[in-house]
Every structure is written in structure tokens, then in C-alpha cells.
Scaffold this motif. Structure first.
Motif, mmCIF file in Angstrom:
data_model
loop_
_atom_site.group_PDB
_atom_site.id
_atom_site.type_symbol
_atom_site.label_atom_id
_atom_site.label_comp_id
_atom_site.label_asym_id
_atom_site.label_seq_id
_atom_site.Cartn_x
_atom_site.Cartn_y
_atom_site.Cartn_z
ATOM 1 N N GLY A 55 55.397 -26.272 -39.220
ATOM 2 C CA GLY A 55 54.252 -26.633 -38.351
ATOM 3 C C GLY A 55 54.101 -26.259 -36.760
ATOM 4 N N GLN A 56 54.983 -25.588 -36.438
ATOM 5 C CA GLN A 56 54.922 -25.161 -35.096
ATOM 6 C C GLN A 56 54.209 -23.996 -34.823
ATOM 7 O OE1 GLN A 56 59.109 -24.874 -33.472
ATOM 8 N NE2 GLN A 56 58.837 -26.918 -32.436
ATOM 9 N N THR A 57 53.444 -23.788 -33.924
ATOM 10 C CA THR A 57 52.392 -22.764 -33.563
ATOM 11 C C THR A 57 52.979 -21.856 -32.516
ATOM 12 O OG1 THR A 57 51.022 -24.144 -32.087
ATOM 13 C CG2 THR A 57 50.576 -24.044 -34.495
ATOM 14 N N VAL A 58 52.418 -20.584 -32.466
ATOM 15 C CA VAL A 58 52.759 -19.822 -31.199
ATOM 16 C C VAL A 58 51.743 -19.100 -30.843
ATOM 17 C CG1 VAL A 58 54.117 -17.637 -30.644
ATOM 18 C CG2 VAL A 58 54.893 -19.216 -32.419
ATOM 19 N N GLY A 59 51.355 -19.000 -29.455
ATOM 20 C CA GLY A 59 50.174 -18.405 -28.794
ATOM 21 C C GLY A 59 50.561 -17.283 -28.031
ATOM 22 N N TYR A 60 49.990 -16.091 -28.184
ATOM 23 C CA TYR A 60 50.386 -14.836 -27.503
ATOM 24 C C TYR A 60 49.401 -14.218 -26.691
ATOM 25 C CZ TYR A 60 51.697 -9.737 -27.301
ATOM 26 O OH TYR A 60 51.851 -8.670 -27.007
ATOM 27 N N LEU A 61 49.442 -13.941 -25.516
ATOM 28 C CA LEU A 61 48.582 -13.064 -24.624
ATOM 29 C C LEU A 61 49.376 -11.825 -24.291
ATOM 30 C CD1 LEU A 61 45.863 -13.528 -22.803
ATOM 31 C CD2 LEU A 61 47.395 -13.577 -21.031
ATOM 32 N N PRO A 62 48.749 -10.731 -24.810
ATOM 33 C CA PRO A 62 49.205 -9.438 -24.733
ATOM 34 C C PRO A 62 48.870 -9.014 -23.201
ATOM 35 C CG PRO A 62 46.946 -9.085 -25.960
ATOM 36 C CD PRO A 62 47.578 -10.657 -25.816
ATOM 37 N N GLN A 63 49.600 -7.924 -22.806
ATOM 38 C CA GLN A 63 49.311 -7.237 -21.466
ATOM 39 C C GLN A 63 47.881 -6.859 -21.155
ATOM 40 O OE1 GLN A 63 51.681 -4.003 -18.772
ATOM 41 N NE2 GLN A 63 52.712 -5.224 -20.145
ATOM 42 N N GLU A 64 47.254 -6.239 -22.324
ATOM 43 C CA GLU A 64 45.904 -5.592 -22.138
ATOM 44 C C GLU A 64 45.414 -5.790 -23.686
ATOM 45 O OE1 GLU A 64 44.634 -4.146 -19.795
ATOM 46 O OE2 GLU A 64 46.145 -3.746 -18.469
ATOM 47 N N MET A 65 44.051 -5.886 -23.802
ATOM 48 C CA MET A 65 43.353 -6.061 -25.009
ATOM 49 C C MET A 65 41.700 -5.871 -24.685
ATOM 50 S SD MET A 65 43.182 -10.193 -25.394
ATOM 51 C CE MET A 65 42.604 -10.248 -26.922
ATOM 52 N N VAL A 66 40.944 -5.444 -25.803
ATOM 53 C CA VAL A 66 39.758 -5.303 -25.608
ATOM 54 C C VAL A 66 38.926 -6.314 -26.211
ATOM 55 C CG1 VAL A 66 37.836 -3.567 -25.993
ATOM 56 C CG2 VAL A 66 40.457 -2.858 -25.670
ATOM 57 N N PRO A 67 38.483 -7.358 -25.240
ATOM 58 C CA PRO A 67 37.904 -8.393 -26.072
ATOM 59 C C PRO A 67 36.258 -7.863 -26.499
ATOM 60 C CG PRO A 67 38.697 -9.105 -23.680
ATOM 61 C CD PRO A 67 38.875 -7.920 -24.047
ATOM 62 N N ASP A 68 35.926 -8.571 -27.644
ATOM 63 C CA ASP A 68 34.464 -8.138 -27.998
ATOM 64 C C ASP A 68 33.498 -9.094 -28.275
ATOM 65 O OD1 ASP A 68 35.671 -9.406 -30.179
ATOM 66 O OD2 ASP A 68 35.609 -7.964 -31.618
ATOM 67 N N SER A 69 33.605 -10.252 -27.289
ATOM 68 C CA SER A 69 32.803 -11.499 -27.437
ATOM 69 C C SER A 69 31.183 -10.829 -26.947
ATOM 70 C CB SER A 69 32.984 -12.299 -26.293
ATOM 71 O OG SER A 69 32.258 -13.325 -26.083
ATOM 72 N N VAL A 70 30.210 -11.609 -27.552
ATOM 73 C CA VAL A 70 28.937 -11.475 -27.405
ATOM 74 C C VAL A 70 28.083 -12.513 -26.831
ATOM 75 C CG1 VAL A 70 28.603 -9.570 -29.164
ATOM 76 C CG2 VAL A 70 28.352 -11.968 -29.811
ATOM 77 N N GLY A 71 29.118 -13.536 -26.495
ATOM 78 C CA GLY A 71 28.473 -15.036 -26.012
ATOM 79 C C GLY A 71 28.596 -15.038 -24.668
ATOM 80 N N THR A 72 28.252 -16.249 -24.197
ATOM 81 C CA THR A 72 28.523 -16.638 -22.790
ATOM 82 C C THR A 72 30.054 -17.227 -22.614
ATOM 83 O OG1 THR A 72 27.975 -19.063 -23.077
ATOM 84 C CG2 THR A 72 26.177 -17.412 -22.683
ATOM 85 N N VAL A 73 30.340 -17.230 -21.243
ATOM 86 C CA VAL A 73 31.597 -17.485 -20.807
ATOM 87 C C VAL A 73 31.933 -18.880 -21.624
ATOM 88 C CG1 VAL A 73 33.199 -18.081 -19.057
ATOM 89 C CG2 VAL A 73 31.763 -16.100 -18.703
ATOM 90 N N PRO A 174 49.177 -24.019 -27.916
ATOM 91 C CA PRO A 174 50.230 -24.004 -29.045
ATOM 92 C C PRO A 174 51.648 -24.528 -28.678
ATOM 93 C CG PRO A 174 49.945 -21.949 -27.897
ATOM 94 C CD PRO A 174 48.898 -22.966 -27.293
ATOM 95 N N ASP A 175 52.572 -24.724 -29.521
ATOM 96 C CA ASP A 175 53.865 -25.251 -29.292
ATOM 97 C C ASP A 175 54.778 -24.107 -28.394
ATOM 98 O OD1 ASP A 175 53.820 -27.479 -30.895
ATOM 99 O OD2 ASP A 175 53.500 -26.225 -32.524
ATOM 100 N N PHE A 176 54.271 -22.841 -28.579
ATOM 101 C CA PHE A 176 55.113 -21.937 -27.859
ATOM 102 C C PHE A 176 54.180 -20.922 -27.176
ATOM 103 C CE2 PHE A 176 58.419 -23.337 -30.581
ATOM 104 C CZ PHE A 176 59.584 -23.783 -29.927
ATOM 105 N N LEU A 177 53.836 -20.645 -25.813
ATOM 106 C CA LEU A 177 53.286 -19.692 -25.182
ATOM 107 C C LEU A 177 53.985 -18.330 -25.025
ATOM 108 C CD1 LEU A 177 51.119 -21.829 -22.445
ATOM 109 C CD2 LEU A 177 50.356 -20.206 -24.390
ATOM 110 N N LEU A 178 53.596 -17.474 -25.134
ATOM 111 C CA LEU A 178 54.088 -16.400 -24.831
ATOM 112 C C LEU A 178 53.065 -15.210 -24.179
ATOM 113 C CD1 LEU A 178 55.616 -15.126 -28.617
ATOM 114 C CD2 LEU A 178 56.453 -16.639 -26.922
#
Length: 637
Positions: A55-73, A174-178
Motif C-alpha cells: 500500500g505504500q507509494t513512491v514518487g520520483y523526480l528525475p534530474q532531467e525530463m521532457v514534459p509533453d503537456s499541451v494544457g495550461t499550468v 506519496p509515502d516516499f519522495l525521491l
């Protein structure tokens, strides 16, 4: 959460607890980012296991990524609540079913009502009733303005798009932030906000960062990856450094003692090996050697960059001067009516929120931007060295490392190219690599190496520490401390700026404010200013009408304008006084030569002409000082 594996690391085991605040440290290439990817299951270990509690969740923010959003902030940020959206759809379905049922006494009906109650509680716990408010709070903390919320994400730079990704991750809770280098795309204000947020975060946090202050303000535990092993310290980063050095010193001492002991035993064995009367002692010592466990010292790379900037050529006393300087991009007025005068040898930091004009002013200074309003000019014989924020990305990927330097090197510096590259850790094999295959840290080192090719007396560095590890940052800072020219550095790294600069330009709300002092003195000043503003607002809200509030704001603005004008007048007096002091020193030197009957004075017609010019200049500056002093006194009165 437990991880054991082998690859960049061998037989590694550690636990991450619910409320841990962990800094993951080690040299570039040690495996920090790889370990984070393994922990969030983006990459599988070759051997070993990862155990995450049910049941525990893990969230990860990489050093670099290429977001592909077409919406508003705001729309993109609100996608963080997809779990709540699904729960609300389920809640609606359950509510409809409960309304249609009539078997109120049945077990099925009780289970249905119980499930509806659980879903409703989950939605409340995840912030379902105030999602928009939570999203806006996170976005504002990360530096966005209300006016940014309805702009398309694609309109923003990569750094700002990464902030949207960070906002989404924080909202998912998430339960753990990386987090892998989360401060790379933030300014100082946003970094301080993130520090406060993570300090009170309810889950566990694992950080990879080269920002000492950030690590010290958040983490309580430091895990070091070195030579394929990990060492777990229950202390923040700065305390870890001390303990790590003590550990390695202890290892070396133990190894030295063991080597001495082994040498003594071997000498005894060799001396008495063939004496029957000593055979028992010899056998005893042989067994002692067999049982002795070898003391191992961590094989830690001692390689680090080493360089110093060439001596700065002479320049005039005034290096940069601007009056009523302004710059706009279309309808966006970045800053306006900026006045400043920077003298030779100054060490100056540009700080402020991203987008307020720090890099823009840097580009005006180095001549990349010329379409500004007002006046700007360089002083006499000013030679500029410039490191742009995207300097590493601007390198030609098809050139080799050697060609990159060789193409810009001229004169006596050309025979020294290999030595320069060697001092930045590029060996004979590396210099034939194409730039496009280099890591971010290697490109940053190569871009810094280019700065050594031409002596300069004004260094303008825009975020020079991005992609540099802590050792490299320390060496760069030490080289800058020894640099004899004028320095302007744009940076969000508080530890790097501490002790490096003696004044700051703060970019805020379209204006540039000068502050005399260190970065931490400035941050304390801004904190106190913020508290004063809050207290003033409370008093105004409690005891004044809206008209009185408006008048108070007007008075405050007028007071700020008065302070700005007062600083300008005082600065003018101080500048003229410095010029007078210099002229008096030069005249005194001339008069000393005249009194001594020096041949340089008596036989040189140009000597008397220069002497008279200095006296005329002194008289003119004295008149200017009287006018400036009168203006200051009249303003004060």
C-alpha cells in the motif's frame, strides 16, 4: 523499504523509514541517480531485492525530463488529483446505488454504506474538497504567479516545466519522495519554500543534491556511495563530512598499524625459521598471519579539477555604468529605470526569482543584448569572460574535446591545451571524444576550461555550478576567491555565494536593489522585511479603512522611493570622495619626486603636464563633491 543489489554497488543493504530525511551523496558517476531509479522501480537491479510495504507509494523526480503537456499550468497541475477524480466517480456510483437500494437491514446494504463512508474519508484525506487551493499554494511556493496559471505549459522554459512536474509530485503526496537535484531549476526563494515544505512532509524523503545548505536544512541522515559500497551516517551533510574524514583517517591508521605488525611478525619468522628452539613460536606467528583479517581502506578517487584564472589585465576604476536602464520582451517589462556603477575589483552576486532579469542583465553586460532603453557602458580597457547559463549546451557536439579548446586558443596558450584539459580531468583518451557523448558534468568542466584561454578583468558567470559536484564547486569557488578582477555571478547556491561576494543586486518587481553584504545577511534582512510587511498588513487590516490602507501603501512606496534616492546621493558622494582620495595620492607621489629632485621630475616636460592635469582634476572633483554634498544635505532636510 529495503534494497539490496549489485552493479555500481556491491551487496548494498539499507532501510528507509516513514519519516526519514536522507541525503544521498557521492562523486558524479558513483551511482546516486541509478539507485533512485532502482528504488522507484524504473530500473531493475542485476541481483538483490527491493521490498516496499503493501500500500505504500513512491514518487520520483528525475534530474532531467521532457514534459509533453499541451494544457495550461493549472490544468496540468490538477492532473495530480487523478486518484481523487477516480474516487469521486466511485463515490458517485456508490451514492446512486445506496439511493436505489431498499434492503436497509441486509448485510450487503451495510457493506455498501461502509464502503461509501471509506471512499468519502479517503477523498477528504487527499484534499478533495480544496484541490484548486492546494494546487495554487504549491505553484505559488515554487515561484509561479497567479497570472501564469492560465498560460500553456509549453510557453515556459524547461526549468519552469520541471517546476510543474515537481508541483504535481508534491500534490500526490506519496509515502516516499525521491528527488534528484530538485534545486537545479529553482531560485533561492523557491528553494527556501521547498526546504520548509519538505521539513514538515509526512512521508520519507531521499535527496540527491550538490547544494550543501539545502541538504543541511532538510536531511537528518546521509548515505554515501563510494567505491561500490555505502556508508550510512545518522547526521546531516556537514556533520557527515567530518565523520567521513575521521573514518578514512581511522582506516589509514589501522592499516598502518597492521602493516607494522605484519612486518614485525615476518621479521621474527625470517630470523628464527631454521632454529629448532624457536619452531613453536614461528608456527604460532604463521598461524597468526593466516588468521589476521586484512584491514581495507576505501579506494576513493582523489582526482579533482585544479586551476586558477589568469591574472586580470588592468582596467579603469569604473568597470560598468548604467543609467535608467530598461529591458522588455514585447509587453513584458523585465526591469526598468535601473542605475548602477560597478568599480574595479568588486565581487557582486545577482539574486532574485527566475524571470526577473538576472540573466537578461548579464547578457546586456556581455553585449549579447543591445535592444534596451537607457544607457549602459563598459569602462576603460574592460575585457569580459562569460559563462552563460546554458554554456555547456552551446558547445558543438560534433567537435572533439581537444578541438573545442584548440579552436579558441591563440598565441602562447596553444602549447598548454593538454595541460589545461588535464587540470579539468580530461586525459589523453578523453580529449578525442566528441562533445555530444560527454556527461553534463564533463560538459560543464569543458565550458569552464574555455574561460582560461583569454585573460579577462571582468568575469560574468551565470549559474556556473549547475552539473558540478561539491568538490568541483569548492575548487571553482577557491579559484574565484583568488581572482584579481571584477566578478559578477548569477547563482541560487547559497553555500557557493557565501564569502564569495561582498554585495548583491536583488531583482524584484521590475527593479534592481543593491544590498551591501553577504548572501546570508541578505536573506536574514529579507526575512525581517517580510515579517515587517506581515505585521504592517495585520495592523492595517485591523484598524484602517480601505482608503487608509491605500494611503499607507502610497506612503510606503514614497518611503521606498526616498530611500532609493538617498542611497543614490550617498553613493555619489562616496564615489567622488574615492576619486579625490586617489587624485591626492597621485599628486603626493609627484610632489615627493619634485622634493627629492628626481631626474624623472626635473628632466621630463611631460611630468609637469601630468602634474598640472592631476591638480586640475582634483579642483574639478572638489567642486563636484561640494555640489553632491549640498544636494545630499538639501534632500535630508
Amino acid at each position: 523499504m529495503q534494497f539490496t543489489g549489485v552493479n555500481l554497488f556491491d551487496d548494498v543493504t539499507f532501510n528507509i523509514n516513514d519519516r526519514d530525511r536522507i541525503g544521498l551523496v557521492g562523486k558524479n558517476g558513483a551511482g546516486k541517480s541509478t539507485l533512485l531509479k532502482i528504488l522507484c522501480r524504473q530500473q531493475e537491479p542485476e541481483t538483490g531485492t527491493i521490498v516496499i510495504a503493501s500500500g505504500q507509494t513512491v514518487g520520483y523526480l528525475p534530474q532531467e525530463m521532457v514534459p509533453d503537456s499541451v494544457g495550461t499550468v493549472i490544468d496540468e497541475t490538477m492532473t495530480a488529483f487523478e486518484q481523487i477524480d477516480a474516487l469521486e466517480r466511485h463515490q458517485e456510483s456508490l451514492t446512486t446505488e445506496v439511493a436505489e437500494r431498499t434492503d436497509y437491514e441486509s448485510a450487503d446494504y451495510e457493506r455498501l454504506v461502509s464502503r461509501l463512508h471509506e471512499v468519502t474519508e479517503q477523498i477528504a484525506m487527499l484534499g478533495g474538497s480544496n484541490r484548486r487551493e492546494l494546487a495554487e499554494k504549491i505553484l505559488l511556493g515554487l515561484g509561479f504567479r497567479h497570472s501564469d496559471f492560465d498560460r500553456l505549459v509549453a510557453e515556459f522554459s524547461g526549468g519552469w516545466q520541471m517546476r510543474v512536474e515537481l508541483a504535481k509530485l508534491l500534490l500526490k503526496r506519496p509515502d516516499f519522495l525521491l528527488l534528484d537535484e530538485p534545486t537545479n531549476h529553482l531560485d533561492i526563494e523557491s528553494i527556501q519554500w521547498l526546504e520548509n515544505y519538505l521539513s514538515t512532509y509526512t512521508g520519507g524523503v531521499v535527496l540527491v543534491s550538490h547544494d550543501r545548505t539545502f541538504l543541511d536544512n532538510i536531511t537528518k541522515r546521509t548515505i554515501e556511495i563510494t567505491a561500490g559500497k555505502i556508508y550510512d551516517y545518522k547526521v546531516p551533510y556537514s556533520e557527515y563530512v567530518v565523520q567521513m574524514q575521521e573514518r578514512r583517517a581511522s582506516q589509514m591508521a589501522s592499516l598502518t598499524n597492521q602493516q607494522r605488525q605484519v612486518a614485525q611478525i615476518e621479521a621474527f619468522i625470517e630470523r628464527f625459521r631454521y632454529k629448532a628452539t624457536k619452531s613453536k613460536q614461528v608456527q604460532s606467528r604463521l598461524k597468526m598471519l593466516e588468521k589476521m583479517e586484512e584491514v581495507k581502506v576505501d579506494e576513493v578517487s582523489t582526482e579533482s579539477i585544479h586551476f586558477q584564472f589568469p591574472p586580470a589585465p588592468h582596467s579603469g576604476k569604473i568597470v560598468l555604468e548604467a543609467a535608467h536602464l530598461g529591458k522588455a520582451y514585447g509587453d513584458n517589462q523585465v526591469f526598468d529605470n535601473v542605475d548602477f556603477l560597478i568599480t574595479s575589483g568588486s565581487k557582486l552576486a545577482f539574486v532574485g526569482r527566475n524571470g526577473e532579469g538576472k540573466s537578461t542583465l548579464a547578457k546586456i553586460i556581455v553585449g549579447e543584448l543591445t535592444d534596451y532603453t537607457g544607457t549602459f557602458k563598459l569602462g576603460h580597457q574592460v575585457q569580459i569572460g562569460y559563462y552563460a547559463q546554458n554554456q555547456a549546451a552551446m558547445l558543438d557536439g560534433e567537435k572533439t574535446v581537444f578541438q573545442t579548446i584548440d579552436d579558441d586558443a591563440v598565441g602562447d596558450i596553444r602549447p598548454k591545451i593538454r595541460n589545461i584539459l588535464g587540470s579539468f580531468l580530461f586525459d589523453n583518451d578523453d580529449i578525442e571524444k566528441k562533445v555530444k557523448v560527454l556527461s553534463g558534468g564533463e560538459k560543464a568542466r569543458l565550458a569552464l576550461a574555455k574561460l582560461l584561454l583569454t585573460p579577462c578583468n571582468l568575469l560574468v558567470l551565470d549559474e556556473p555550478t549547475n552539473h558540478l559536484d561539491m568538490d568541483s564547486k569548492d575548487i571553482l569557488k577557491n579559484a574565484l576567491l583568488q581572482y584579481s578582477g571584477t566578478l559578477i555571478v548569477v547563482s541560487h547556491d547559497r553555500d557557493f555565494l557565501q564569502g564569495l561576494t561582498d554585495s548583491l543586486f536583488e531583482f524584484r518587481d521590475g527593479a534592481v536593489h543593491e544590498f551591501k553584504g553577504d548572501i546570508f545577511e541578505f536573506l536574514e534582512y529579507r526575512r525581517l522585511e517580510h515579517l515587517k510587511d506581515l505585521e504592517k498588513t495585520k495592523k492595517q487590516t485591523a484598524g484602517k479603512s480601505q482608503q487608509e490602507v491605500s494611503q499607507s501603501k502610497l506612503n510606503y512606496q514614497q518611503s521606498k522611493e526616498r530611500e532609493r534616492e538617498l542611497r543614490k546621493l550617498r553613493g555619489n558622494v562616496e564615489r567622488i570622495e574615492q576619486e579625490i582620495s586617489q587624485l591626492e595620492e597621485q599628486i603626493a607621489e609627484k610632489e615627493s619626486l619634485l622634493a627629492a629632485g628626481s631626474a624623472e621630475a626635473t628632466n621630463n616636460p611631460d611630468f609637469y603636464a601630468e602634474y598640472q592635469r592631476l591638480k586640475d582634476s582634483l579642483e574639478e572633483r572638489m567642486s563636484a563633491w561640494e555640489e553632491a554634498t549640498i544636494a545630499l544635505e538639501e534632500f535630508n532636510s
